[in-house]
Design a protein around this motif. Structure first.
Motif, PDB file in Angstrom:
ATOM      1  N   TYR A  22      38.638  62.503  45.050  1.00 21.91           N
ATOM      2  CA  TYR A  22      37.795  63.206  46.010  1.00 21.91           C
ATOM      3  C   TYR A  22      38.433  63.185  47.398  1.00 21.91           C
ATOM      4  CZ  TYR A  22      33.877  64.181  49.083  1.00 21.91           C
ATOM      5  OH  TYR A  22      33.082  64.700  50.066  1.00 21.91           O
ATOM      6  N   LEU A  23      38.961  62.031  47.786  1.00 23.49           N
ATOM      7  CA  LEU A  23      39.609  61.929  49.091  1.00 23.49           C
ATOM      8  C   LEU A  23      40.923  62.705  49.133  1.00 23.49           C
ATOM      9  CD1 LEU A  23      38.901  58.183  49.929  1.00 23.49           C
ATOM     10  CD2 LEU A  23      37.703  60.206  50.767  1.00 23.49           C
ATOM     11  N   ASP A  24      41.587  62.866  47.986  1.00 31.80           N
ATOM     12  CA  ASP A  24      42.791  63.708  47.932  1.00 31.80           C
ATOM     13  C   ASP A  24      42.445  65.164  48.220  1.00 31.80           C
ATOM     14  OD1 ASP A  24      44.692  61.802  47.460  1.00 31.80           O
ATOM     15  OD2 ASP A  24      44.598  61.991  45.274  1.00 31.80           O
ATOM     16  N   ARG A  25      41.336  65.616  47.672  1.00 27.60           N
ATOM     17  CA  ARG A  25      40.919  67.007  47.902  1.00 27.60           C
ATOM     18  C   ARG A  25      40.596  67.257  49.367  1.00 27.60           C
ATOM     19  NH1 ARG A  25      37.026  67.026  42.819  1.00 27.60           N
ATOM     20  NH2 ARG A  25      38.634  66.999  41.236  1.00 27.60           N
ATOM     21  N   ILE A  26      40.054  66.250  50.043  1.00 25.60           N
ATOM     22  CA  ILE A  26      39.742  66.381  51.463  1.00 25.60           C
ATOM     23  C   ILE A  26      41.022  66.343  52.291  1.00 25.60           C
ATOM     24  CG2 ILE A  26      38.565  65.277  53.411  1.00 25.60           C
ATOM     25  CD1 ILE A  26      36.443  64.345  51.496  1.00 25.60           C
ATOM     26  N   GLY A  27      42.032  65.626  51.810  1.00 26.21           N
ATOM     27  CA  GLY A  27      43.299  65.559  52.515  1.00 26.21           C
ATOM     28  C   GLY A  27      43.510  64.264  53.268  1.00 26.21           C
ATOM     29  N   PHE A  28      42.873  63.196  52.835  1.00 29.50           N
ATOM     30  CA  PHE A  28      43.048  61.901  53.490  1.00 29.50           C
ATOM     31  C   PHE A  28      44.407  61.317  53.139  1.00 29.50           C
ATOM     32  CE2 PHE A  28      38.445  60.299  54.266  1.00 29.50           C
ATOM     33  CZ  PHE A  28      38.198  61.428  55.000  1.00 29.50           C
ATOM     34  N   SER A  29      44.978  60.562  54.067  1.00 28.61           N
ATOM     35  CA  SER A  29      46.245  59.882  53.810  1.00 28.61           C
ATOM     36  C   SER A  29      45.992  58.635  52.958  1.00 28.61           C
ATOM     37  CB  SER A  29      46.895  59.479  55.127  1.00 28.61           C
ATOM     38  OG  SER A  29      46.126  58.479  55.760  1.00 28.61           O
ATOM     39  N   PHE A  30      47.091  58.029  52.507  1.00 30.17           N
ATOM     40  CA  PHE A  30      46.987  56.842  51.667  1.00 30.17           C
ATOM     41  C   PHE A  30      46.240  55.718  52.381  1.00 30.17           C
ATOM     42  CE2 PHE A  30      48.780  52.672  50.593  1.00 30.17           C
ATOM     43  CZ  PHE A  30      48.363  52.583  49.279  1.00 30.17           C
ATOM     44  N   TRP A  31      46.548  55.496  53.636  1.00 29.17           N
ATOM     45  CA  TRP A  31      45.930  54.388  54.365  1.00 29.17           C
ATOM     46  C   TRP A  31      44.452  54.643  54.610  1.00 29.17           C
ATOM     47  CZ3 TRP A  31      48.619  50.362  53.808  1.00 29.17           C
ATOM     48  CH2 TRP A  31      49.992  50.445  53.744  1.00 29.17           C
ATOM     49  N   LEU A  32      44.107  55.884  54.892  1.00 28.61           N
ATOM     50  CA  LEU A  32      42.698  56.204  55.098  1.00 28.61           C
ATOM     51  C   LEU A  32      41.918  56.093  53.789  1.00 28.61           C
ATOM     52  CD1 LEU A  32      40.926  56.854  57.434  1.00 28.61           C
ATOM     53  CD2 LEU A  32      41.338  59.257  57.076  1.00 28.61           C
ATOM     54  N   LYS A  33      42.548  56.457  52.678  1.00 31.19           N
ATOM     55  CA  LYS A  33      41.907  56.279  51.377  1.00 31.19           C
ATOM     56  C   LYS A  33      41.679  54.803  51.092  1.00 31.19           C
ATOM     57  CE  LYS A  33      44.733  58.524  48.713  1.00 31.19           C
ATOM     58  NZ  LYS A  33      45.380  59.196  47.598  1.00 31.19           N
ATOM     59  N   THR A  34      42.657  53.972  51.456  1.00 34.74           N
ATOM     60  CA  THR A  34      42.520  52.532  51.244  1.00 34.74           C
ATOM     61  C   THR A  34      41.376  51.960  52.070  1.00 34.74           C
ATOM     62  OG1 THR A  34      44.906  52.401  50.854  1.00 34.74           O
ATOM     63  CG2 THR A  34      43.765  50.344  51.302  1.00 34.74           C
ATOM     64  N   VAL A  35      41.276  52.393  53.310  1.00 33.48           N
ATOM     65  CA  VAL A  35      40.194  51.918  54.178  1.00 33.48           C
ATOM     66  C   VAL A  35      38.835  52.381  53.649  1.00 33.48           C
ATOM     67  CG1 VAL A  35      39.193  52.144  56.489  1.00 33.48           C
ATOM     68  CG2 VAL A  35      41.634  51.718  56.223  1.00 33.48           C
ATOM     69  N   CYS A  36      38.737  53.626  53.226  1.00 38.48           N
ATOM     70  CA  CYS A  36      37.467  54.145  52.688  1.00 38.48           C
ATOM     71  C   CYS A  36      37.078  53.408  51.405  1.00 38.48           C
ATOM     72  CB  CYS A  36      37.582  55.636  52.416  1.00 38.48           C
ATOM     73  SG  CYS A  36      37.572  56.646  53.881  1.00 38.48           S
ATOM     74  N   GLY A  37      38.033  53.213  50.510  1.00 40.41           N
ATOM     75  CA  GLY A  37      37.753  52.495  49.269  1.00 40.41           C
ATOM     76  C   GLY A  37      37.307  51.071  49.529  1.00 40.41           C
ATOM     77  N   THR A  38      37.963  50.403  50.463  1.00 46.24           N
ATOM     78  CA  THR A  38      37.586  49.034  50.812  1.00 46.24           C
ATOM     79  C   THR A  38      36.192  48.994  51.421  1.00 46.24           C
ATOM     80  OG1 THR A  38      39.915  48.558  51.241  1.00 46.24           O
ATOM     81  CG2 THR A  38      38.309  46.999  52.099  1.00 46.24           C
ATOM     82  N   ALA A  39      35.879  49.939  52.287  1.00 46.02           N
ATOM     83  CA  ALA A  39      34.552  49.977  52.914  1.00 46.02           C
ATOM     84  C   ALA A  39      33.456  50.218  51.877  1.00 46.02           C
ATOM     85  CB  ALA A  39      34.509  51.057  53.986  1.00 46.02           C
ATOM     86  N   VAL A  40      33.712  51.123  50.941  1.00 48.22           N
ATOM     87  CA  VAL A  40      32.712  51.405  49.905  1.00 48.22           C
ATOM     88  C   VAL A  40      32.511  50.179  49.018  1.00 48.22           C
ATOM     89  CG1 VAL A  40      32.278  52.788  47.837  1.00 48.22           C
ATOM     90  CG2 VAL A  40      33.059  53.890  49.912  1.00 48.22           C
ATOM     91  N   LEU A  41      33.608  49.535  48.625  1.00 55.83           N
ATOM     92  CA  LEU A  41      33.477  48.356  47.770  1.00 55.83           C
ATOM     93  C   LEU A  41      32.776  47.202  48.485  1.00 55.83           C
ATOM     94  CD1 LEU A  41      36.853  48.332  45.828  1.00 55.83           C
ATOM     95  CD2 LEU A  41      34.583  48.847  44.957  1.00 55.83           C
ATOM     96  N   PHE A  42      33.081  46.984  49.762  1.00 54.24           N
ATOM     97  CA  PHE A  42      32.387  45.929  50.503  1.00 54.24           C
ATOM     98  C   PHE A  42      30.900  46.229  50.623  1.00 54.24           C
ATOM     99  CE2 PHE A  42      36.432  44.304  52.524  1.00 54.24           C
ATOM    100  CZ  PHE A  42      36.349  43.061  51.905  1.00 54.24           C
ATOM    101  N   SER A  43      30.552  47.485  50.849  1.00 51.96           N
ATOM    102  CA  SER A  43      29.131  47.811  50.949  1.00 51.96           C
ATOM    103  C   SER A  43      28.427  47.617  49.608  1.00 51.96           C
ATOM    104  CB  SER A  43      28.942  49.232  51.470  1.00 51.96           C
ATOM    105  OG  SER A  43      29.505  50.162  50.582  1.00 51.96           O
ATOM    106  N   VAL A  44      29.108  47.931  48.514  1.00 55.28           N
ATOM    107  CA  VAL A  44      28.534  47.699  47.187  1.00 55.28           C
ATOM    108  C   VAL A  44      28.347  46.198  46.965  1.00 55.28           C
ATOM    109  CG1 VAL A  44      29.073  47.821  44.721  1.00 55.28           C
ATOM    110  CG2 VAL A  44      29.331  49.838  46.136  1.00 55.28           C
ATOM    111  N   PHE A  45      29.349  45.399  47.358  1.00 58.01           N
ATOM    112  CA  PHE A  45      29.250  43.947  47.196  1.00 58.01           C
ATOM    113  C   PHE A  45      28.129  43.355  48.030  1.00 58.01           C
ATOM    114  CE2 PHE A  45      34.017  43.499  46.072  1.00 58.01           C
ATOM    115  CZ  PHE A  45      33.739  43.829  44.758  1.00 58.01           C
ATOM    116  N   ILE A  46      27.766  44.003  49.123  1.00 64.09           N
ATOM    117  CA  ILE A  46      26.686  43.501  49.968  1.00 64.09           C
ATOM    118  C   ILE A  46      25.324  43.938  49.427  1.00 64.09           C
ATOM    119  CG2 ILE A  46      25.634  43.731  52.264  1.00 64.09           C
ATOM    120  CD1 ILE A  46      28.517  43.845  53.375  1.00 64.09           C
ATOM    121  N   VAL A  47      25.215  45.166  48.946  1.00 63.01           N
ATOM    122  CA  VAL A  47      23.921  45.716  48.536  1.00 63.01           C
ATOM    123  C   VAL A  47      23.474  45.222  47.158  1.00 63.01           C
ATOM    124  CG1 VAL A  47      22.731  47.856  47.950  1.00 63.01           C
ATOM    125  CG2 VAL A  47      24.142  47.746  49.991  1.00 63.01           C
ATOM    126  N   LEU A  48      24.359  45.217  46.184  1.00 64.07           N
ATOM    127  CA  LEU A  48      23.947  44.897  44.816  1.00 64.07           C
ATOM    128  C   LEU A  48      23.342  43.497  44.643  1.00 64.07           C
ATOM    129  CD1 LEU A  48      26.603  46.590  42.514  1.00 64.07           C
ATOM    130  CD2 LEU A  48      24.249  47.243  42.909  1.00 64.07           C
TER     131      LEU A  48
END
Length: 83
Positions: A22-48
């Motif tokens: 999904y982030l490839d389709r938007i055009g995010f760079s590798f580092w921005l994809k890494t930051v987004c993935g890390t942020a999503v996973l941390f939020s999941v680890f906090i909420v669940l």
């Protein structure tokens, strides 16, 4: 083993399967994809862990079966969607 462990493993599989294409389709760079993935996973680890239903125990056999089933289902679904 608790349901929260099964949910965490399933959410990791889902995020790592569907977020990068999904982030490839938007055009995010590798580092921005890494930051987004890390942020999503941390939020999941906090909420669940705060969901009370997921604090109930489950046998290891059932937990592993559900985790492996989710893995297979998500990988097949990801292959169908991303092609």
């Amino acid at each position: 083993m608790k349901w929260v462990d099964v949910a965490l493993s399933s959410s990791i599989i889902i995020v790592l399967t569907f977020l990068p294409p999904y982030l490839d389709r938007i055009g995010f760079s590798f580092w921005l994809k890494t930051v987004c993935g890390t942020a999503v996973l941390f939020s999941v680890f906090i909420v669940l862990p705060k969901i009370k239903f997921l604090q109930k125990s489950v046998t290891k056999k059932v937990g592993w079966f559900i985790s492996i089933s989710v893995l297979i289902f998500v990988l097949i679904l990801g292959d169908l969607i991303n092609d």
